[in-house]
Write a protein that holds these residues in place. Structure first.
Motif, PDB file in Angstrom:
ATOM      1  N   PHE A   1       6.451   8.962  10.322  1.00 23.58           N
ATOM      2  CA  PHE A   1       7.129   9.591   8.970  1.00 23.58           C
ATOM      3  C   PHE A   1       6.191   9.650   8.063  1.00 23.58           C
ATOM      4  O   PHE A   1       6.352  10.363   6.961  1.00 23.58           O
ATOM      5  N   GLY A   2       4.837   9.185   8.120  1.00 23.30           N
ATOM      6  CA  GLY A   2       3.854   9.398   7.103  1.00 23.30           C
ATOM      7  C   GLY A   2       4.379   8.362   5.947  1.00 23.30           C
ATOM      8  O   GLY A   2       3.645   8.695   4.904  1.00 23.30           O
ATOM      9  N   SER A   3       4.869   7.260   6.041  1.00 17.65           N
ATOM     10  CA  SER A   3       5.663   6.688   5.140  1.00 17.65           C
ATOM     11  C   SER A   3       4.671   5.320   4.779  1.00 17.65           C
ATOM     12  O   SER A   3       3.575   4.933   5.691  1.00 17.65           O
ATOM     13  N   TYR A   4       5.203   4.623   3.917  1.00 20.60           N
ATOM     14  CA  TYR A   4       4.602   3.162   3.831  1.00 20.60           C
ATOM     15  C   TYR A   4       5.482   2.276   3.302  1.00 20.60           C
ATOM     16  O   TYR A   4       6.662   2.613   2.578  1.00 20.60           O
ATOM     17  N   PHE A   5       5.130   0.894   3.222  1.00 21.53           N
ATOM     18  CA  PHE A   5       6.187  -0.124   2.875  1.00 21.53           C
ATOM     19  C   PHE A   5       5.364  -0.992   1.972  1.00 21.53           C
ATOM     20  O   PHE A   5       4.302  -1.525   2.125  1.00 21.53           O
ATOM     21  N   LEU A   6       5.635  -1.174   0.447  1.00 22.43           N
ATOM     22  CA  LEU A   6       5.000  -1.951  -0.491  1.00 22.43           C
ATOM     23  C   LEU A   6       5.179  -3.485   0.102  1.00 22.43           C
ATOM     24  O   LEU A   6       4.300  -4.331  -0.395  1.00 22.43           O
ATOM     25  N   GLU A   7       6.172  -3.734   0.801  1.00 16.52           N
ATOM     26  CA  GLU A   7       6.575  -5.154   1.170  1.00 16.52           C
ATOM     27  C   GLU A   7       5.471  -5.731   2.126  1.00 16.52           C
ATOM     28  O   GLU A   7       5.248  -6.817   2.147  1.00 16.52           O
ATOM     29  N   GLN A   8       4.631  -4.787   2.664  1.00 19.65           N
ATOM     30  CA  GLN A   8       3.515  -5.083   3.718  1.00 19.65           C
ATOM     31  C   GLN A   8       2.376  -5.974   3.072  1.00 19.65           C
ATOM     32  O   GLN A   8       1.690  -6.174   3.852  1.00 19.65           O
ATOM     33  N   ILE A   9       2.252  -5.791   1.790  1.00 23.26           N
ATOM     34  CA  ILE A   9       1.121  -6.683   1.102  1.00 23.26           C
ATOM     35  C   ILE A   9       1.797  -7.917   0.347  1.00 23.26           C
ATOM     36  O   ILE A   9       2.574  -7.730  -0.499  1.00 23.26           O
ATOM     37  N   PRO A  10       1.444  -8.920   0.692  1.00 31.34           N
ATOM     38  CA  PRO A  10       1.787 -10.195  -0.027  1.00 31.34           C
ATOM     39  C   PRO A  10       1.353 -10.158  -1.442  1.00 31.34           C
ATOM     40  O   PRO A  10       0.128 -10.024  -1.743  1.00 31.34           O
ATOM     41  N   MET A  11       2.162 -10.314  -2.456  1.00 32.15           N
ATOM     42  CA  MET A  11       1.861 -10.440  -3.909  1.00 32.15           C
ATOM     43  C   MET A  11       0.664 -11.250  -4.228  1.00 32.15           C
ATOM     44  O   MET A  11      -0.330 -10.917  -5.306  1.00 32.15           O
ATOM     45  N   LYS A  12       0.629 -12.534  -3.311  1.00 30.97           N
ATOM     46  CA  LYS A  12      -0.421 -13.305  -3.664  1.00 30.97           C
ATOM     47  C   LYS A  12      -1.750 -12.805  -3.228  1.00 30.97           C
ATOM     48  O   LYS A  12      -2.862 -13.424  -3.868  1.00 30.97           O
ATOM     49  N   SER A  13      -2.087 -11.861  -2.540  1.00 29.08           N
ATOM     50  CA  SER A  13      -3.174 -11.254  -2.042  1.00 29.08           C
ATOM     51  C   SER A  13      -3.848 -10.383  -3.094  1.00 29.08           C
ATOM     52  O   SER A  13      -4.935  -9.704  -2.805  1.00 29.08           O
ATOM     53  N   ILE A  14      -3.028  -9.770  -3.953  1.00 29.21           N
ATOM     54  CA  ILE A  14      -3.418  -8.669  -4.676  1.00 29.21           C
ATOM     55  C   ILE A  14      -4.267  -9.230  -5.998  1.00 29.21           C
ATOM     56  O   ILE A  14      -3.932 -10.208  -6.763  1.00 29.21           O
ATOM     57  N   ARG A  15      -5.541  -8.324  -6.187  1.00 28.34           N
ATOM     58  CA  ARG A  15      -6.230  -8.764  -7.331  1.00 28.34           C
ATOM     59  C   ARG A  15      -5.531  -7.872  -8.629  1.00 28.34           C
ATOM     60  O   ARG A  15      -5.667  -8.089  -9.668  1.00 28.34           O
ATOM     61  N   GLN A  16      -5.726  -6.620  -8.433  1.00 22.88           N
ATOM     62  CA  GLN A  16      -5.053  -5.652  -8.972  1.00 22.88           C
ATOM     63  C   GLN A  16      -4.604  -4.270  -8.392  1.00 22.88           C
ATOM     64  O   GLN A  16      -4.926  -4.068  -7.343  1.00 22.88           O
ATOM     65  N   ILE A  17      -3.834  -3.818  -8.877  1.00 26.95           N
ATOM     66  CA  ILE A  17      -3.088  -2.404  -8.701  1.00 26.95           C
ATOM     67  C   ILE A  17      -3.568  -1.222  -9.351  1.00 26.95           C
ATOM     68  O   ILE A  17      -3.219  -1.472 -10.698  1.00 26.95           O
ATOM     69  N   GLU A  18      -4.099  -0.209  -8.852  1.00 27.57           N
ATOM     70  CA  GLU A  18      -4.372   0.896  -9.626  1.00 27.57           C
ATOM     71  C   GLU A  18      -3.376   2.117  -9.216  1.00 27.57           C
ATOM     72  O   GLU A  18      -3.461   2.528  -8.022  1.00 27.57           O
ATOM     73  N   VAL A  19      -2.780   2.604 -10.318  1.00 32.27           N
ATOM     74  CA  VAL A  19      -1.878   3.568  -9.953  1.00 32.27           C
ATOM     75  C   VAL A  19      -2.081   4.762 -10.585  1.00 32.27           C
ATOM     76  O   VAL A  19      -2.220   4.890 -12.044  1.00 32.27           O
ATOM     77  N   ILE A  20      -2.466   6.054 -10.040  1.00 31.14           N
ATOM     78  CA  ILE A  20      -2.632   7.274 -10.455  1.00 31.14           C
ATOM     79  C   ILE A  20      -1.498   8.202 -10.467  1.00 31.14           C
ATOM     80  O   ILE A  20      -0.748   8.339  -9.400  1.00 31.14           O
ATOM     81  N   ARG A  21      -1.187   8.813 -11.601  1.00 28.84           N
ATOM     82  CA  ARG A  21       0.011   9.849 -11.455  1.00 28.84           C
ATOM     83  C   ARG A  21      -0.636  11.136 -11.537  1.00 28.84           C
ATOM     84  O   ARG A  21      -1.364  11.453 -12.499  1.00 28.84           O
ATOM     85  N   GLY A  22      -0.613  11.765 -10.385  1.00 29.50           N
ATOM     86  CA  GLY A  22      -1.391  13.229 -10.334  1.00 29.50           C
ATOM     87  C   GLY A  22      -2.080  13.182  -9.058  1.00 29.50           C
ATOM     88  O   GLY A  22      -1.886  12.098  -8.205  1.00 29.50           O
ATOM     89  N   PRO A  23      -2.625  14.327  -8.548  1.00 28.71           N
ATOM     90  CA  PRO A  23      -3.154  14.542  -7.370  1.00 28.71           C
ATOM     91  C   PRO A  23      -4.356  13.693  -6.676  1.00 28.71           C
ATOM     92  O   PRO A  23      -5.012  13.473  -7.912  1.00 28.71           O
ATOM     93  N   GLY A  24      -4.307  13.449  -5.706  1.00 28.82           N
ATOM     94  CA  GLY A  24      -5.561  12.752  -5.219  1.00 28.82           C
ATOM     95  C   GLY A  24      -6.302  13.009  -4.114  1.00 28.82           C
ATOM     96  O   GLY A  24      -6.987  12.460  -3.297  1.00 28.82           O
ATOM     97  N   SER A  25      -5.973  14.114  -3.529  1.00 30.74           N
ATOM     98  CA  SER A  25      -6.341  14.515  -2.146  1.00 30.74           C
ATOM     99  C   SER A  25      -7.934  15.048  -2.202  1.00 30.74           C
ATOM    100  O   SER A  25      -8.299  14.907  -0.898  1.00 30.74           O
ATOM    101  N   SER A  26      -8.373  15.403  -3.207  1.00 29.57           N
ATOM    102  CA  SER A  26      -9.982  15.628  -2.982  1.00 29.57           C
ATOM    103  C   SER A  26     -10.719  14.688  -2.723  1.00 29.57           C
ATOM    104  O   SER A  26     -11.690  14.758  -1.985  1.00 29.57           O
ATOM    105  N   LEU A  27     -10.107  13.336  -2.744  1.00 31.07           N
ATOM    106  CA  LEU A  27     -11.094  12.087  -2.500  1.00 31.07           C
ATOM    107  C   LEU A  27     -10.360  11.460  -1.231  1.00 31.07           C
ATOM    108  O   LEU A  27     -10.907  10.753  -0.463  1.00 31.07           O
ATOM    109  N   PHE A  28      -8.845  11.559  -1.203  1.00 30.54           N
ATOM    110  CA  PHE A  28      -8.322  10.453  -0.251  1.00 30.54           C
ATOM    111  C   PHE A  28      -7.305  11.349   0.782  1.00 30.54           C
ATOM    112  O   PHE A  28      -6.943  10.712   1.848  1.00 30.54           O
ATOM    113  N   GLY A  29      -7.255  12.595   0.591  1.00 29.81           N
ATOM    114  CA  GLY A  29      -6.786  13.412   1.735  1.00 29.81           C
ATOM    115  C   GLY A  29      -5.141  13.510   1.466  1.00 29.81           C
ATOM    116  O   GLY A  29      -4.628  13.487   0.622  1.00 29.81           O
ATOM    117  N   THR A  30      -4.334  13.653   2.901  1.00 28.98           N
ATOM    118  CA  THR A  30      -3.192  13.769   2.827  1.00 28.98           C
ATOM    119  C   THR A  30      -2.327  12.789   2.057  1.00 28.98           C
ATOM    120  O   THR A  30      -2.605  11.698   2.183  1.00 28.98           O
TER     121      THR A  30
END
Length: 667
Positions: free
Chosen positions: A124-153
């Motif tokens: 489906f080209g989808s993801y599940f945020l539950e797949q990452i344990p919260m204890k494993s996260i150092r930080q989350i970076e959230v971009i609102r806007g396009p990112g395909s020039s660096l990261f693709g589809t």
């Protein structure tokens, strides 16, 4: 340095004052305001930058903020950021909508990265945020806007980059927390680090969520029936990082059991869906000093759908199978390799160059009868599917005393798309004075059609097309940002033009495909405009407030009609207050405005809703912390518009009021 207000900022500002009052708090809490505002990001340019210098509309949520927010999951946490809505669909999917750009069931218009590596599954080209344990996260970076020039589809309307904690050789350590709440929900997680000699280590984190689920009250389904579903979402996840010298490897596993309304909104088709994901990523970094480094990355992701129960589809006794129990079975893989070179030519000029290769595979998407395991004639597709692509990208950045220029482009060639895709970006950051700056940002992004959109062929329900083109979006952002000793803020406006949008339209071949069938087609051109505002302010040494709001509207560029189904107005606010040396109190609210829609009964409006929450945190000792939370204090029932099939007005929201407790141990 500037950081935009977010739900996490509630806790961030609190931790600053809490650190000033309690010696027993942890290292992160002992950071002062100036240090916290110097947090850096890597998602905007694939190299480390301050938020002030990042050429993107970007938020950061830290590990401490995640824990102290006491959010049930990352969907809830991110929905408190400006311009982001969370919705449930009848197909048992939780989706995030960025700036009103609608996902159809699946999270495939926002790209999830883990340490910069795409994490979408192949079917489906989808993801599940539950797949990452919260204890494993150092930080989350959230971009609102396009990112395909660096990261693709899929980096279409936004990017979520989860930066995990990494193994180190600084000593063995362990931390854990466990919680219990309404609906008999048990939530437990743990993290640990083992030192392996003088150059490496092993880091592991795990999380388990298990409960009975809340009452999913279906007012009416497509057959006119009403009922209640025990709507649970039970998950188990594992993340690990093994590091030695310049080599680092990530690995993970995720298992989910979740109820759904049905493959269409019909109680007769409700049932449990089970799916698993596992992945492995290996990175090698050649560090050439301040002027040059080279990073090679290889990853593989496996997705398995052993069973999604779709009940008695399409009706009891179909094709002579009296038991009528039907389930879905499929699997797939994504292989990704990338080589990236970062060069700093002078103090003013730097470049990033890279090449990425991706291979995607899917098994046949089979429906089976439970009584004899034979194939259902409405199976989505027979035969394996595959796709391959190669991409080249580059970005240049020039910085002077008062301004910064950035420009980049990605060129992609896929074996199933005739013409190469080109995704450019450009930006200007101008510093008006030491505390104020203006950002002008432009970018193009794209999303390739998924295997589901190209190959599904389910009679009287849904058909795909192998002739689908990628969706494209063009975005312009103008942002005014300010930061000071007592607070910071941002005001930004955006315009997004979308073309070749993939939507479901009525079939043009009802005799072959069924009169109720819809087909995927490039049949949408839309424009969205909006304003986003956020600020936070220190009222005193032990009191902070924050607020953000987002207003947006859209139109169909062909018909001129208003776009439907999203809330034009969303807003969040909070107050944090420290009491004594050990306790803080954090009330907050989240408002989602009314949403308009259209169904077989005509136009309708779903009322907005206001969620009032309260978080409490008490330091029992140097090592032990007790947390309590009340979510949805008003015990509101709320709903989401059914925006996929347009035959009923809404699907249930939830849950109602919840009360939870968490005990955390971190020596």
């Amino acid at each position: 340095m500037y950081r935009i207000a977010s739900l996490g900022s509630i806790v961030l500002m609190l931790t600053i004052s809490f650190a000033a009052l309690a010696d027993e708090t942890r290292d992160l809490l002992e950071m002062d305001l100036e240090e916290l505002l110097k947090l850096t990001v890597v998602s905007a340019a694939k190299q480390e930058q301050t938020l002030e210098d990042a050429p993107a509309i970007i938020d950061v949520v830290t590990a401490w903020e995640i824990e102290a927010s006491q959010c049930h999951d990352l969907y809830e946490l991110l929905s408190y950021l400006p311009g982001i809505e969370v919705m449930e669909t009848y197909w048992g999917r939780t989706v995030l909508q960025f700036r009103g750009v609608m996902n159809v069931h699946y999270n495939n218009k926002v790209l999830l990265l883990v340490n910069g590596v795409p994490m979408y599954e192949p079917i489906f080209g989808s993801y599940f945020l539950e797949q990452i344990p919260m204890k494993s996260i150092r930080q989350i970076e959230v971009i609102r806007g396009p990112g395909s020039s660096l990261f693709g589809t899929n980096a279409y309307s936004g990017v979520i980059n989860i930066i995990t904690k990494m193994a180190d050789c600084e000593g063995d350590r362990f931390a854990a927390s466990a919680g219990y709440g309404r609906f008999s929900t048990v939530h437990a997680n743990a993290e640990m680090n083992w030192t392996l000699g003088s150059q490496g280590g092993l880091f592991l984190a795990t999380e388990i969520v298990n409960g009975d689920g809340y009452d999913y009250e279906v007012v009416v389904d497509e057959m006119g029936n009403s009922g209640v579903i025990d709507y649970y979402n039970n998950t188990a996840s594992l993340f690990g990082n093994l590091a030695y010298g310049q080599i680092s490897a990530d690995f993970g596993y995720f298992n989910q059991r979740k109820m759904d309304f049905g493959i269409v909104p019909n109680l007769l088709f409700s049932g449990e869906g089970r799916q698993t994901q596992s992945w492995f990523t290996c990175r090698y970094l050649f560090d050439g000093g301040d002027r040059f480094n080279l990073k090679a990355t290889g990853s593989v992701r496996f997705t398995d759908i052993p069973e999604i129960d779709i009940g008695a589809f399409p009706y009891p006794g179909f094709a002579g199978h009296d038991s009528s129990g039907v389930y879905i079975n499929a699997s797939g893989q994504v292989y990704h390799g990338e080589l990236q070179a970062t060069s700093t030519w002078s103090d003013e000029f730097s470049t990033v160059f890279g090449v990425a290769l991706t291979a995607t595979r899917s098994s046949e998407f089979i429906w089976r009868w439970r009584d004899d395991e034979t194939r259902h004639p409405h199976s989505a597709w027979m035969g394996d599917q595959s796709g391959n692509s190669v991409a080249f990208y580059s970005q240049c950045q020039f910085e002077a005393d008062r301004y910064q220029l950035v420009g980049g482009v990605r060129v992609v060639k896929s074996d199933d798309i005739a013409d190469p895709l080109v995704a450019p970006r450009a930006g200007l950051i101008y510093k008006l004075n030491p505390i104020n700056s203006v950002k002008f940002l432009f970018g193009n992004a794209y999303r390739n059609p998924s295997f589901m959109e190209k190959h599904v062929a389910t009679y009287d329900v849904l058909y795909g097309s192998e002739d689908l083109k990628p969706e494209e979006i063009r975005t312009l952002d103008l942002s005014l940002e300010s930061h000071g000793q007592r607070g910071d803020g941002r005001l930004n406006v955006f315009i997004e033009d979308m073309c070749e949008g993939i939507i479901r339209v009525p079939t043009n071949d009802p005799e072959t495909q069924g009169g109720a069938a819809t087909i995927y087609a490039n049949a949408s051109r839309q424009r969205l405009t909006g304003v986003e505002l956020a600020f936070r302010l220190s009222l005193s040494q032990n009191a902070y407030i924050g607020h953000n709001a987002s207003w947006k509207q859209g139109e169909d560029r062909d018909s001129g009609d208003d776009l439907l189904y999203f809330a034009e107005l969303t807003t969040s606010g909070w107050l944090q207050y420290v009491v004594g040396n050990n306790l803080y109190i954090g009330p907050n609210y989240h408002y989602v405005g009314k949403r308009k829609g259209v169904s077989s009964n005509g136009e309708y409006v779903i009322d907005g809703y206001l969620l009032l929450n309260l978080n409490l945190r008490y330091a029992l000792s140097d090592d032990w912390t007790l947390m309590a939370n009340v979510k949805n204090m008003l015990d509101l029932d709320y709903s989401y518009p059914e925006y996929v099939r347009h035959r009923i007005e809404k699907v249930p929201g939830g849950p109602g009021r919840t009360i939870g407790f968490i005990l955390s141990y971190q020596p």
